[in-house]
Scaffold this active site. Structure first.
Site, mmCIF file in Angstrom:
data_model
loop_
_atom_site.group_PDB
_atom_site.id
_atom_site.type_symbol
_atom_site.label_atom_id
_atom_site.label_comp_id
_atom_site.label_asym_id
_atom_site.label_seq_id
_atom_site.Cartn_x
_atom_site.Cartn_y
_atom_site.Cartn_z
ATOM 1 C CE LYS A 156 61.017 47.125 116.117
ATOM 2 N NZ LYS A 156 62.375 47.635 115.889
ATOM 3 N N GLY A 212 63.977 38.069 120.634
ATOM 4 C CA GLY A 212 64.690 39.142 121.317
ATOM 5 C C GLY A 212 64.895 38.780 122.775
ATOM 6 C CB SER A 213 65.707 40.857 125.662
ATOM 7 O OG SER A 213 64.642 41.780 125.605
ATOM 8 C CB THR A 214 63.991 36.744 128.750
ATOM 9 O OG1 THR A 214 64.551 35.612 128.063
ATOM 10 C CG2 THR A 214 62.995 36.249 129.774
ATOM 11 C CD GLU A 215 64.212 44.383 130.090
ATOM 12 O OE1 GLU A 215 65.307 44.141 129.555
ATOM 13 O OE2 GLU A 215 63.884 45.508 130.495
ATOM 14 N N GLY A 263 60.152 39.953 125.789
ATOM 15 C CA GLY A 263 59.231 38.821 125.579
ATOM 16 C C GLY A 263 58.136 38.811 126.638
ATOM 17 C CD GLU A 317 65.188 32.331 119.432
ATOM 18 O OE1 GLU A 317 65.692 32.418 120.570
ATOM 19 O OE2 GLU A 317 65.750 32.677 118.395
HETATM 20 P P1 NDP Z 1 65.146 43.544 122.538
HETATM 21 O O1 NDP Z 1 64.334 42.439 123.067
HETATM 22 O O2 NDP Z 1 65.176 44.811 123.273
HETATM 23 O O3 NDP Z 1 64.676 43.851 121.043
HETATM 24 C C1 NDP Z 1 64.278 42.873 120.096
HETATM 25 C C2 NDP Z 1 63.305 43.532 119.127
HETATM 26 O O4 NDP Z 1 62.127 43.949 119.818
HETATM 27 C C3 NDP Z 1 63.853 44.769 118.464
HETATM 28 O O5 NDP Z 1 63.340 44.865 117.155
HETATM 29 C C4 NDP Z 1 63.307 45.877 119.347
HETATM 30 O O6 NDP Z 1 63.253 47.093 118.701
HETATM 31 C C5 NDP Z 1 61.918 45.345 119.650
HETATM 32 N N1 NDP Z 1 61.316 45.869 120.861
HETATM 33 C C6 NDP Z 1 61.912 46.487 121.935
HETATM 34 N N2 NDP Z 1 60.991 46.796 122.859
HETATM 35 C C7 NDP Z 1 59.798 46.379 122.392
HETATM 36 C C8 NDP Z 1 58.460 46.399 122.903
HETATM 37 N N3 NDP Z 1 58.178 46.903 124.100
HETATM 38 N N4 NDP Z 1 57.477 45.878 122.162
HETATM 39 C C9 NDP Z 1 57.739 45.334 120.964
HETATM 40 N N5 NDP Z 1 58.967 45.296 120.418
HETATM 41 C C10 NDP Z 1 59.992 45.794 121.118
HETATM 42 O O7 NDP Z 1 66.585 43.036 122.328
HETATM 43 P P2 NDP Z 1 67.812 43.952 121.987
HETATM 44 O O8 NDP Z 1 67.910 43.943 120.512
HETATM 45 O O9 NDP Z 1 67.806 45.280 122.608
HETATM 46 O O10 NDP Z 1 68.923 43.132 122.711
HETATM 47 C C11 NDP Z 1 69.017 43.180 124.135
HETATM 48 C C12 NDP Z 1 69.170 41.803 124.701
HETATM 49 O O11 NDP Z 1 68.237 40.899 124.100
HETATM 50 C C13 NDP Z 1 70.496 41.170 124.395
HETATM 51 O O12 NDP Z 1 71.489 41.558 125.300
HETATM 52 C C14 NDP Z 1 70.165 39.710 124.520
HETATM 53 O O13 NDP Z 1 70.172 39.359 125.861
HETATM 54 C C15 NDP Z 1 68.762 39.611 124.010
HETATM 55 N N6 NDP Z 1 68.652 39.184 122.634
HETATM 56 C C16 NDP Z 1 68.278 37.900 122.378
HETATM 57 C C17 NDP Z 1 68.210 37.475 121.090
HETATM 58 C C18 NDP Z 1 67.792 36.116 120.731
HETATM 59 O O14 NDP Z 1 67.992 35.738 119.587
HETATM 60 N N7 NDP Z 1 67.170 35.355 121.598
HETATM 61 C C19 NDP Z 1 68.568 38.329 119.979
HETATM 62 C C20 NDP Z 1 68.896 39.674 120.340
HETATM 63 C C21 NDP Z 1 68.908 40.062 121.624
HETATM 64 P P3 NDP Z 1 64.555 48.053 118.724
HETATM 65 O O15 NDP Z 1 65.747 47.203 118.532
HETATM 66 O O16 NDP Z 1 64.328 48.934 117.589
HETATM 67 O O17 NDP Z 1 64.511 48.703 120.041
#
Ligand code: NDP
Length: 796
Positions: free
Chosen positions: A192, A244-247, A249, A266
């Protein structure tokens, strides 16, 4: 403009990249994209679509399907169905498909680069010269791993169906980091992309069709967070790989707790960029540009905290401000810009709010005099000075082009400031003194250390975090291991494996005088025997129900004391493998001297035969020898990356580990878990078997006589699950191993999410600890360590 005028002003002219082919691609789908399931395009079952916007212009690019649970079910079913055949075709055929993907990406590299820049807002210079070449490189590198799968990795097997969730900052690069190793190892996947940036993943789906990748091996499901959540919850998904975000994660860690799903995360970062006074400051300035203005600072490993030695701070800030003034911002498709657009208004708002917070907190803000274009989502490069280390902008990940600067005086202070964060993804160290750089790099708690360089990646080197930056690695052999499981796990049992051959004479064994009953053992904390804080003891009976003695009932406070003692001891982690091996041999020697006594204790607790008990002690001695042997042999690598770099992959200790021992085989269960952990330089807090604790409590006499430093092994007896939970919740424990029942495993994974502890649990599957293949080996050392990749560039 006339040439004469250009010479007079020396301003840049517009250098727009042609978007024609990318627009053609969008139009070939009528600017409306379905889901890629089982090799075909399928409309979302909800009939819902959302818009994908070009952040440089706010133009709508296309409509993207919003997948729901039904679509996820279909995609998982397709991946599951494709799995047996994908495994059967074998390594070489899979290698051919990966090679074909690599070639096809190279052939269409400019289309990918343009589409990525339009969708994400990142400069075409970056997508063209960095992102897409890295993507192709990943498929090449992993074509190689696919080929070597059955020769170099024959003790491992594929995991099955993998759910992969990626963010928007490096859309296609993250896709390649996830898909290439997964399918190379014989898994099938559902991926996804992030809602803001699905387009290059959909173009990749077309490439999969073009090369004839078997249907169902790769499925691309677009949608929102709820789509990702449905993948995480699906019972037929065997592993989740998330960036994605730590939150989020943490949400995923909790959702998968106890399910046995493998997990790699990650997550975010707040990486330090450390500049010592002897650094080449002009190189540093360009390093800063790459660290925080690359991809508009929307980089998990961005060098967002500039730590400068005080003596050169003002000079460096001045140089950085001058360079910031000359940075160019604009449409991502302009070939001569440095900074593109922020991905979406919501991210722009986050940046604006955090910058305002920085101003409100009293830090000094500096931005260039020029203004940003108004037609897209732009934010200027920003520098904060006079920042307090505890302020929000120094602690929170801003994920934008905002650099936060602080100064230090001594090397020690630099390390302290660098580690003053809950994250641990990367660090960058700038000095002309290689000895200093190599002294500092191991002291920073981060998965990657770049020396005199920054944001360098390659498929041959692992990338991933310490602490709340997540766990698991992507790239190289370290990343490959995330998509495999040891074959030996198939031979684990559903029931505890205990050797309980009753004594032929029916006696409880010959007790030696020193094992007299009616004794209460103390605990062992910081190298000293310690009474329990609560003042309670627990009665221990033999397997026949006869009273043997009592042990101290440890509580939360005892665990806290043990964690403190473990942290206070820096002596053990800093020793060489050889020095640790010497202590381990000494432990084995002292255990051998007391062989009969330890065997009698096992007989007393378990009522097994003397011969079996002696065998358990002998195997324990042998096992200590194995780890003493490995202490200076389980070492790192120098990775073959494509840059002019020596890339050192160094295994480092986790730090402070909690070890909750199995209830089977009281002595060897303790030895098999504690010894590999300390072999790698960890200090441990051990909760021995609740029912059979005396082998562990007797063992502290061995520890005391074998030169094990105080605080390296701490032993807390008592209610196993209660103590395990305290360890799992403790923020200063870095990792926890738990061998017990299914519920206990789930609790450990749930409670560990708060500080993203590394966990290793048995999911209710039981090893035979007496069996060499199941009870020992490098897999234990792997779980007791984490790899740091240190990049050292060379070239005069
Ligand atoms: P998120 O962690 O919100 O999203 C990352 C991915 O997870 C997206 O595909 C998102 O879908 C999906 N996702 C969101 N919620 C869930 C869930 N409950 N269960 C499973 N999958 C989920 O990151 P964001 O893209 O919103 O970015 C926000 C913050 O994340 C940034 O400000 C940054 O701090 C951090 N980040 C860190 C990254 C890294 O490489 N370590 C990369 C990007 C962001 P969708 O986008 O469709 O909501």
């Amino acid at each position: 403009m006339e040439i004469k005028e250009i010479y007079e002003t020396m301003t840049y002219g517009p250098a727009p990249e042609n978007a024609g082919e990318a627009i053609q691609f969008l139009e070939s789908h009528n600017k409306s994209f379905n889901l890629f399931i089982n090799g075909k395009w399928e409309a979302p079952s909800s009939g819902e679509y959302f818009d994908s916007i070009n952040p440089s212009t706010k133009e709508k690019l296309a409509k993207i399907s919003d997948a729901d649970e039904n679509d996820v079910n279909k995609a998982v079913a397709a991946a599951k169905k494709a799995l047996p055949e994908w495994i059967k075709i074998g390594p070489h055929q899979r290698a051919r498909y990966l090679y074909a993907l690599a070639r096809q990406i190279q052939k269409h590299s400019r289309l990918f680069a343009v589409l990525e820049s339009m969708d994400n807002g990142k400069p075409i210079r970056e997508t063209r010269d960095i992102d897409i070449p890295i993507v192709a490189r990943h498929f090449y590198h992993h074509a190689g791993w696919a080929q070597l799968r059955d020769t170099n990795l024959k003790d491992y097997k594929e995991i099955g169906v993998i759910g992969q969730i990626i963010p928007w900052n490096f859309p296609l690069m993250m896709l390649s980091w996830k898909i290439a190793p997964a399918i190379a190892m014989g898994n099938t996947i559902i991926l996804k992309p992030a809602e803001f940036t699905s387009l290059t993943a959909l173009l990749f789906a077309e490439i999969c069709q073009q090369i004839g990748l078997p249907n169902g091996v790769v499925n691309i499901i677009t949608g929102h967070g709820k789509t990702g959540a449905a993948m995480v919850d699906h019972k037929d998904v065997n592993k989740i790989a998330f960036t994605g975000s730590t939150e989020v994660g943490k949400i995923i860690r909790r959702a998968t707790a106890g399910t046995g799903k493998k997990l790699s995360l990650e997550l975010g970062g707040k990486s330090p960029f450390i500049v010592f006074e002897d650094a080449d400051l002009d190189s540093v300035v360009e390093g800063v540009v790459d660290a925080i203005w690359f991809n508009q600072g929307q980089v998990c490993c961005a060098g967002s905290r500039l730590l400068v030695q005080e003596s050169i701070a003002d000079k460096l800030y001045k140089k950085i401000r001058t360079r910031m003034e000359s940075l160019r911002i604009g449409n991502a498709l302009d070939k001569s810009i440095d900074i593109g657009a922020i991905v979406a208004p919501v991210q722009l708002k986050v940046i604006e709010e955090l910058v305002q917070l920085g101003v409100d907190e009293g830090s000094t803000l500096w931005q260039p005099s020029w203004s940003c274009p108004t037609e897209g989502y732009f934010y200027p490069p920003t520098l904060f000075t006079d920042v307090s280390p505890s302020s929000a902008i120094a602690q929170e990940e801003i994920f934008g082009p905002v650099l936060v600067a602080m100064s230090f005086r001594t090397h020690k202070e630099a390390v302290k400031l660098a580690n003053n964060t809950r994250y641990g993804l990367a660090c960058s160290i700038w000095t002309e003194n290689i000895n200093l750089a190599l002294d500092i790099a191991p002291q920073i708690k981060a998965g990657t250390a770049w020396i005199n360089c920054t944001n360098v990646f390659d498929a041959a080197a692992g990338f991933g975090g310490y602490r709340e930056s997540g766990f698991g690695r992507e790239g190289g052999i370290e990343g490959i291991m995330e998509y495999l499981k040891p074959r030996i796990e198939e031979s684990f049992s559903d029931k505890p494996v205990t050797k309980r051959t009753n004594n032929s004479n029916g006696s409880t064994g010959q007790l030696q005088p020193s094992l007299g009953i009616d004794r209460t053992t103390k605990m062992y904390i910081g190298g000293k025997q310690a009474r329990p804080d609560g003042g309670y003891s627990m009665v221990i009976n033999s397997s026949k129900g006869e009273y043997i003695g009592e042990v101290s009932k440890g509580n939360r406070k005892d665990i806290r004391n043990a964690v403190e003692a473990a942290h206070a001891n820096t002596n053990w982690a800093n020793r060489t493998g050889h020095a640790r091996a010497q202590v381990l041999y000494y432990l084995a020697e002292n255990l051998a001297i007391r062989r009969e006594e330890f065997a009698s204790r096992i007989v007393q607790m378990t009522n097994q035969s003397n011969a079996d008990a002696l065998q358990e002690v002998d195997l324990s001695i042998e096992r200590i020898y194995t780890y003493a042997a490995l202490a200076d042999k389980y070492d790192g690598k120098v990775h073959h990356t494509i840059h002019r770099n020596v890339t050192l992959a160094m295994p480092e200790s986790m730090g402070v580990m909690g070890i909750v021992c199995p209830d089977e085989s009281p002595l060897i269960g303790f030895i098999s878990t504690v010894i590999p952990a300390i072999t790698m330089g960890n200090n441990v807090i051990v909760v021995p078997s609740e029912k059979l604790p005396f082998s562990a409590t007797d063992f502290y006499q061995i520890l005391e006589t074998s030169d094990v430093p105080a605080g390296t092994v701490n032993i807390i007896t008592g209610d196993k699950d209660e103590l395990a939970q305290v360890l799992a919740k403790h923020d200063d424990v870095d990792s926890i191993w738990y061998f017990g029942n299914k519920k206990g495993c789930k609790d450990i994974e749930l409670l560990s999410a708060d500080n993203m502890k590394r966990t290793w649990v048995n999911y209710g599957k039981y090893r035979n600890w007496l069996d060499i293949e199941q009870g020992e080996g490098e897999v234990f050392l792997k779980h007791a360590s984490q790899i740091k990749n240190i990049w050292i560039p060379y070239g005069a």
